[in-house]
Design an enzyme around this catalytic site. Structure first.
Site, PDB file in Angstrom:
ATOM      1  N   CYS A   1     -16.327  29.655 -22.013  1.00  0.00           N
ATOM      2  CA  CYS A   1     -16.935  29.868 -20.694  1.00  0.00           C
ATOM      3  C   CYS A   1     -16.202  28.931 -19.746  1.00  0.00           C
ATOM      4  CB  CYS A   1     -18.423  29.532 -20.737  1.00  0.00           C
ATOM      5  SG  CYS A   1     -19.189  29.368 -19.099  1.00  0.00           S
TER       6      CYS A   1
ATOM      7  N   CYS B   1     -13.902  34.424 -15.505  1.00  0.00           N
ATOM      8  CA  CYS B   1     -15.243  34.352 -16.083  1.00  0.00           C
ATOM      9  C   CYS B   1     -15.225  35.172 -17.367  1.00  0.00           C
ATOM     10  CB  CYS B   1     -16.241  34.936 -15.079  1.00  0.00           C
ATOM     11  SG  CYS B   1     -17.933  35.028 -15.677  1.00  0.00           S
TER      12      CYS B   1
HETATM   13  N1  DGL Z   1     -18.200  30.950 -16.156  1.00  0.00           N
HETATM   14  C1  DGL Z   1     -18.716  32.084 -16.820  1.00  0.00           C
HETATM   15  C2  DGL Z   1     -17.949  32.385 -18.100  1.00  0.00           C
HETATM   16  O1  DGL Z   1     -16.789  32.042 -18.223  1.00  0.00           O
HETATM   17  C3  DGL Z   1     -20.172  32.244 -17.062  1.00  0.00           C
HETATM   18  C4  DGL Z   1     -21.188  31.345 -16.522  1.00  0.00           C
HETATM   19  C5  DGL Z   1     -22.470  32.069 -16.236  1.00  0.00           C
HETATM   20  O2  DGL Z   1     -23.278  32.290 -17.157  1.00  0.00           O
HETATM   21  O3  DGL Z   1     -22.620  32.481 -15.089  1.00  0.00           O
HETATM   22  O4  DGL Z   1     -18.469  33.004 -18.989  1.00  0.00           O
END
Ligand code: DGL
Length: 257
Positions: free
Chosen positions: A186, A75
């Site tokens: 993301c 993430c």
């Molecule tokens: N998947 C997450 C990232 O790579 C973020 C998604 C979210 O806002 O929860 O930043």
């Protein structure tokens, strides 16, 4: 169990990190993986720094209680908010984060433009601002916070008119700029890669950081002497703070994009 035979924990605010998990499994098929998605608290990218720090520490603790030998923070948002804190708290543990793939994109295009799509929190954070500044002499780095996009992926919207309208409005201002690369900053966004390409309306290369993260995981495990000695295929276990998301986790793990 010997430390090297313990599973690798992979964590995301929700389902997006499955895009990173896939790259890790492809590179290290003999390893066992434990994926935790915190969908009950997604999206992280629209929360405060303190909230994301607290949630990230709790997710890491949950994985550590299940004896993982390493943690992949799949993430970008949690990485930018809390990777330093996690490493400080667990100096002995390999902890691998992910950050937007600005470097390969900027170095590939020379002086033209790179769009970086990421959550509002990732873009706001110091870690990303420094990364973008480091490459602004190599390319025109356009930072694009995408409020609401990770949430659509969480809801299973990978296509269709609502997503198309969102992406057209977001990307329209850049249609006539000289853009060669879109960086998916993301881990949710690779699941809507095709919709992004279609709605950009011009040929563009789209990259994400999942393979680089998988390679970094392999390097760290090698260095720590923690690669499994198993020769058979490992297992992948899904956990989620919203149990109703488990079926979709499997679907995303197998989805073509
Ligand atoms: N998947 C997450 C990232 O790579 C973020 C998604 C979210 O806002 O929860 O930043």
């Amino acid at each position: 169990m010997e430390p090297r035979e313990q599973p690798i924990g992979v964590f995301d605010s929700g389902l997006g990190g499955i895009s990173v998990l896939r790259a890790c499994v492809a590179l290290l098929p003999q390893e066992n993986f434990l994926f935790f998605g915190d969908s009950a608290n997604a999206p992280y990218g629209e929360k405060s720094l303190d909230q994301v720090r607290r949630l990230t520490v709790a997710a890491a603790d949950r994985l550590l209680a299940q004896h993982v030998k390493a943690i992949v923070v799949a993430c970008n948002t949690a990485t930018s908010a809390a990777i330093g804190l996690l490493r400080q708290t667990h100096p002995e543990l390999p902890i691998i984060g992910i950050e937007p793939a600005v470097k390969p994109a900027a170095q590939a295009v020379g002086s033209s433009s790179v769009i970086v799509m990421a959550t509002p929190l990732t873009i706001r954070e110091d870690k990303y601002q420094k990364l973008a500044a480091a490459f602004c002499h190599e390319a025109n780095v356009i930072s694009l916070p995408c409020k609401g996009l990770a949430e659509m992926v969480e809801q299973g919207i990978f296509d269709g008119p609502v997503l198309d309208a969102y992406l057209q409005e977001l990307l329209l201002p850049f249609r006539y700029c000289n853009v060669d690369y879109i960086v998916l900053g993301c881990t949710h966004y690779p699941f809507v890669r095709q919709a992004i390409a279609r709605n950009f309306g011009r040929p563009v290369s789209i990259i994400d950081g999942s393979e680089g993260t998988a390679r970094q995981l392999r390097r760290q495990l090698e260095k720590a002497g923690l690669l499994t000695t198993r020769t058979s295929q490992g297992t992948v276990t899904f956990q989620n703070s919203r149990p109703d998301k488990l079926a979709m986790s499997q679907t995303l793990f197998l989805m073509k994009y």
